[in-house]
Scaffold this motif. Sequence first.
Motif, mmCIF file in Angstrom:
data_model
loop_
_atom_site.group_PDB
_atom_site.id
_atom_site.type_symbol
_atom_site.label_atom_id
_atom_site.label_comp_id
_atom_site.label_asym_id
_atom_site.label_seq_id
_atom_site.Cartn_x
_atom_site.Cartn_y
_atom_site.Cartn_z
ATOM 1 N N GLU A 94 -28.922 66.614 20.400
ATOM 2 C CA GLU A 94 -27.624 66.141 19.920
ATOM 3 C C GLU A 94 -27.155 64.938 20.735
ATOM 4 O O GLU A 94 -26.640 63.958 20.173
ATOM 5 N N LYS A 95 -27.358 64.999 22.047
ATOM 6 C CA LYS A 95 -26.961 63.892 22.911
ATOM 7 C C LYS A 95 -27.795 62.641 22.614
ATOM 8 O O LYS A 95 -27.282 61.526 22.568
ATOM 9 N N LEU A 96 -29.106 62.843 22.424
ATOM 10 C CA LEU A 96 -29.986 61.708 22.151
ATOM 11 C C LEU A 96 -29.616 61.026 20.832
ATOM 12 O O LEU A 96 -29.656 59.795 20.726
ATOM 13 N N ILE A 97 -29.248 61.819 19.828
ATOM 14 C CA ILE A 97 -28.819 61.236 18.548
ATOM 15 C C ILE A 97 -27.590 60.357 18.761
ATOM 16 O O ILE A 97 -27.526 59.218 18.276
ATOM 17 N N ALA A 98 -26.602 60.886 19.526
ATOM 18 C CA ALA A 98 -25.376 60.115 19.787
ATOM 19 C C ALA A 98 -25.680 58.833 20.565
ATOM 20 O O ALA A 98 -25.105 57.772 20.285
ATOM 21 N N ILE A 99 -26.602 58.921 21.530
ATOM 22 C CA ILE A 99 -26.961 57.741 22.335
ATOM 23 C C ILE A 99 -27.629 56.683 21.453
ATOM 24 O O ILE A 99 -27.305 55.489 21.522
ATOM 25 N N HIS A 100 -28.581 57.107 20.612
ATOM 26 C CA HIS A 100 -29.258 56.152 19.715
ATOM 27 C C HIS A 100 -28.260 55.476 18.782
ATOM 28 O O HIS A 100 -28.375 54.279 18.508
ATOM 29 N N GLU A 101 -27.283 56.261 18.287
ATOM 30 C CA GLU A 101 -26.287 55.667 17.381
ATOM 31 C C GLU A 101 -25.420 54.644 18.108
ATOM 32 O O GLU A 101 -25.092 53.585 17.569
ATOM 33 N N GLN A 102 -25.048 54.958 19.376
ATOM 34 C CA GLN A 102 -24.275 53.993 20.162
ATOM 35 C C GLN A 102 -25.095 52.730 20.428
ATOM 36 O O GLN A 102 -24.590 51.611 20.316
ATOM 37 N N LEU A 103 -26.363 52.911 20.776
ATOM 38 C CA LEU A 103 -27.230 51.758 21.029
ATOM 39 C C LEU A 103 -27.408 50.908 19.767
ATOM 40 O O LEU A 103 -27.452 49.674 19.829
ATOM 41 N N HIS A 104 -27.486 51.575 18.625
ATOM 42 C CA HIS A 104 -27.593 50.845 17.354
ATOM 43 C C HIS A 104 -26.389 49.919 17.170
ATOM 44 O O HIS A 104 -26.554 48.738 16.817
ATOM 45 N N HIS A 105 -25.184 50.454 17.411
ATOM 46 C CA HIS A 105 -23.972 49.630 17.251
ATOM 47 C C HIS A 105 -23.943 48.469 18.249
ATOM 48 O O HIS A 105 -23.543 47.348 17.900
ATOM 49 N N GLN A 106 -24.376 48.744 19.486
ATOM 50 C CA GLN A 106 -24.346 47.685 20.511
ATOM 51 C C GLN A 106 -25.335 46.566 20.168
ATOM 52 O O GLN A 106 -25.000 45.382 20.259
ATOM 53 N N TYR A 107 -26.563 46.937 19.775
ATOM 54 C CA TYR A 107 -27.566 45.920 19.426
ATOM 55 C C TYR A 107 -27.137 45.128 18.186
ATOM 56 O O TYR A 107 -27.342 43.918 18.104
ATOM 57 N N ARG A 108 -26.526 45.835 17.231
ATOM 58 C CA ARG A 108 -26.102 45.139 16.007
ATOM 59 C C ARG A 108 -25.003 44.123 16.308
ATOM 60 O O ARG A 108 -24.993 43.028 15.749
ATOM 61 N N SER A 109 -24.091 44.498 17.222
ATOM 62 C CA SER A 109 -23.014 43.564 17.590
ATOM 63 C C SER A 109 -23.552 42.347 18.334
ATOM 64 O O SER A 109 -22.906 41.299 18.378
ATOM 65 N N LEU A 110 -24.741 42.503 18.951
ATOM 66 C CA LEU A 110 -25.378 41.376 19.646
ATOM 67 C C LEU A 110 -26.380 40.644 18.734
ATOM 68 O O LEU A 110 -27.149 39.798 19.203
ATOM 69 N N ASP A 111 -26.348 40.984 17.432
ATOM 70 C CA ASP A 111 -27.246 40.377 16.432
ATOM 71 C C ASP A 111 -28.718 40.631 16.732
ATOM 72 O O ASP A 111 -29.586 39.829 16.339
ATOM 73 N N LYS A 112 -29.025 41.718 17.406
ATOM 74 C CA LYS A 112 -30.424 42.086 17.675
ATOM 75 C C LYS A 112 -30.819 43.124 16.625
ATOM 76 O O LYS A 112 -30.852 44.333 16.867
ATOM 77 N N THR A 113 -31.109 42.625 15.420
ATOM 78 C CA THR A 113 -31.314 43.527 14.281
ATOM 79 C C THR A 113 -32.550 44.403 14.439
ATOM 80 O O THR A 113 -32.565 45.552 13.998
ATOM 81 N N GLY A 114 -33.602 43.849 15.054
ATOM 82 C CA GLY A 114 -34.823 44.636 15.242
ATOM 83 C C GLY A 114 -34.577 45.842 16.114
ATOM 84 O O GLY A 114 -34.970 46.968 15.775
ATOM 85 N N GLU A 115 -33.917 45.605 17.264
ATOM 86 C CA GLU A 115 -33.612 46.711 18.180
ATOM 87 C C GLU A 115 -32.654 47.711 17.529
ATOM 88 O O GLU A 115 -32.789 48.928 17.702
ATOM 89 N N ALA A 116 -31.680 47.201 16.745
ATOM 90 C CA ALA A 116 -30.710 48.077 16.076
ATOM 91 C C ALA A 116 -31.417 49.003 15.087
ATOM 92 O O ALA A 116 -31.153 50.213 15.039
#
Length: 560
Positions: free
Chosen positions: A410-432
Motif C-alpha cells: 500500500e505504501k509503495l503504491i502511494a509512493i509511485h503515485e506521488q513520484l508520477h505526479h512529481q515527474y509529470r510536473s517536471l515534464d519527465k513523461t517517460g519517468e512518470a
Amino acid sequence: MAAKARRGYKMEGTSDLNRDAWLLMDHQSEKSLKLARRAEDEARASGDECNLALALHIQGLCYSNQLQMEKAGRLLGDAGQRFAAIGMHSGVGIVEHALAGLNRRMGNYTAAEEHERRALHISEERKIYSLQSAAWQGLASIAFHSDDFKLALQHTHLAIAIARSAGHMGQYATSLQVQINIYNKLGLLGKALATAHSAIAILEDGGNTLHLAATTLSLGNVHKNLGMRGLAIEDYSKALRLFRQIHDAFGESSVLNEIGILMKQDGNPGEALRYFRESAALARRCDNPRLLIGALTNAGLIYLIQEQIASAQDCANECELLLRRVDDKESSTNLLLLRARIAMHSMPPPDAERMVQNSLAALEGDAKINERIDLLCDFAAKLAADGRRSKSIRVLTKAFVLAQKGPYHEKLIAIHEQLHHQYRSLDKTGEAASQLEQAYHQQQMLAARERKLLLDRKMLAQELETMEEEVIRQSGIVWQSEEQQLQRILLNRALPLTPAEIKVCQLVHANMQSKEIAAALNVSLHAINWHRQNIRHKLRLARGRSIQAALSELLADGGD
C-alpha cells in the motif's frame, strides 16, 4: 454483572482489612494501600505472620500497579520469605506469580519465566488449580511478547482448560482475553471475535468488572481491525462506562486514547484532540508515564494538523521530561517522530531535512517502518508544495527504499503515485509513465498477497485447532469448549447441516452478529443470511424463536 472487581482472598484466616484491600487493589490502588498498611500494623502487633505476609503482598501489587517497581519487588520478596518461613506454600506460589508479572511489566522476560515456572511447580504439586491456570496464562504472555505465538496459544489452551474444568470462571475469562490478543496479532480475527464474545458472556453472567471492561476493549480493537468502526465505538463506549464504574483511571485513559485514534482516522481532528487531552489528564492522575507519553504524542500530532506549533512543542517537551523517569523504547521512538514533524512545520527546509534525517537515523532496524515511511512521504509533499520537486523526488526515493524492506505494498503504491505526479510536473513523461506502471504492478502484488494471506490464515486456523485438541489430550484434562460441544451435538443429531452451517451455528451461539460472522468467515452478508435461513429450516424452528436460543437449549440438554 458483578459489582466488585475481584473475588476475596481465599486463604484461610485472612483478616477483614486484607480482604477489603484485595477487593480494591485493581481500581482504587491508594485506598487499597492504606488498608493493607493498617493490616500490616495489626498483624505486626498481634504476631500474625500469615496476615503480615498477605499485607506485604498486597502492598507490593499496589506499587506494581503504580509502576513503582523497585518498592514493589522489595515488598513482594519480603512477603515470599515470610510465607516460606511459616510453610504456607500457596502463599509462596502466589508471590512467585506476582513477581513474574512484575518482571514481565519491566521487560525482564527471562526472570519472569523463572518465577512463573516456580509458581507452576508449586500449583501442580499442591493442586492449586486457580494458580496453575494463572501461571500457564503468565507463560503465555511471556511467549506472546517473545513473538512465539504458537507456544503462547499452547500455554493459553492449558490455562483455559484447567480453569474451566476446575470451575474458576474468572480465571477462565482472563485466559480467554490473552487468547483474543494472540488471535488478533495473528490476523485470525474470526477466532478473536468468537473468543471475545464467549469471554464477555461469561463475565456478564457474574464475573470480574475489571476483566469485563478489558475484554470489551479487546473486542473493540478486533472490530477496529475488521474496519467495523461503528461496532468498535460501541465497544469502546461500553468499556469506558465499565472502567468509570470501578474508578479505573488507567483503563479510562487507554480507551479514550483508542477512541481518539479512531476519530483521527475518520478525519475529525478536533474530536480526536479532545479525547487525547482527556486521556493525558487521566494518565497524569494515575501517574503512568508510558500512557501519558502515548496520549501527548498523539495530541502533538493533532496540534500540528491544526498548525498550533507551540502546543505541539509543549507536548514534546513534557514527553522529554517523562522519559527521564522511564526507559521505554516505543515512547522514545514516538517522541523522535513527533520532533521530526515539528521540525517540518517550524524550521527552514534545510534544517527540517537535517532534523528528519537525524530522527530517522536514530531509529533502529525495523522499528516503526510504517510511521517512518509516512514521515518521508509527508516531508516530500511539503517540499513539492514549496516548489522543490527534485528534492521531493529524492526524499520519496528514500521512502521507496524503506518500503521495500517488507510487504508494504500500500505504501509503495502511494509512493509511485506521488513520484508520477512529481515527474509529470517536471515534464519527465517517460519517468512518470514508468511510475504508473510500477504502481499497477504493486496493486497486482497486493491482491496476490491478500489472497495468500487468506489461505495461510485458514491453514493456520486448522493447524491451531488440531494443536488445541492435542494439548488438551496430553494434559489429561477431560473438557471441551462450548464450541466443540456444540459441533459434537449437531453432528450426533445427524442433522443435514453443512460444515459451513455448523460453523455459522457456533458463531451465532457465541453471540456474534451476522456482519461479524461474514467478516470472520470472509464471505458476504447475503451468504450468512442464506445460511441462517437454512439453519432455521433444518432445526425446524417456529417463527419468533431465535437460532441462538435453540442452540443454547441443545447444549443445556447435552444434545438429547
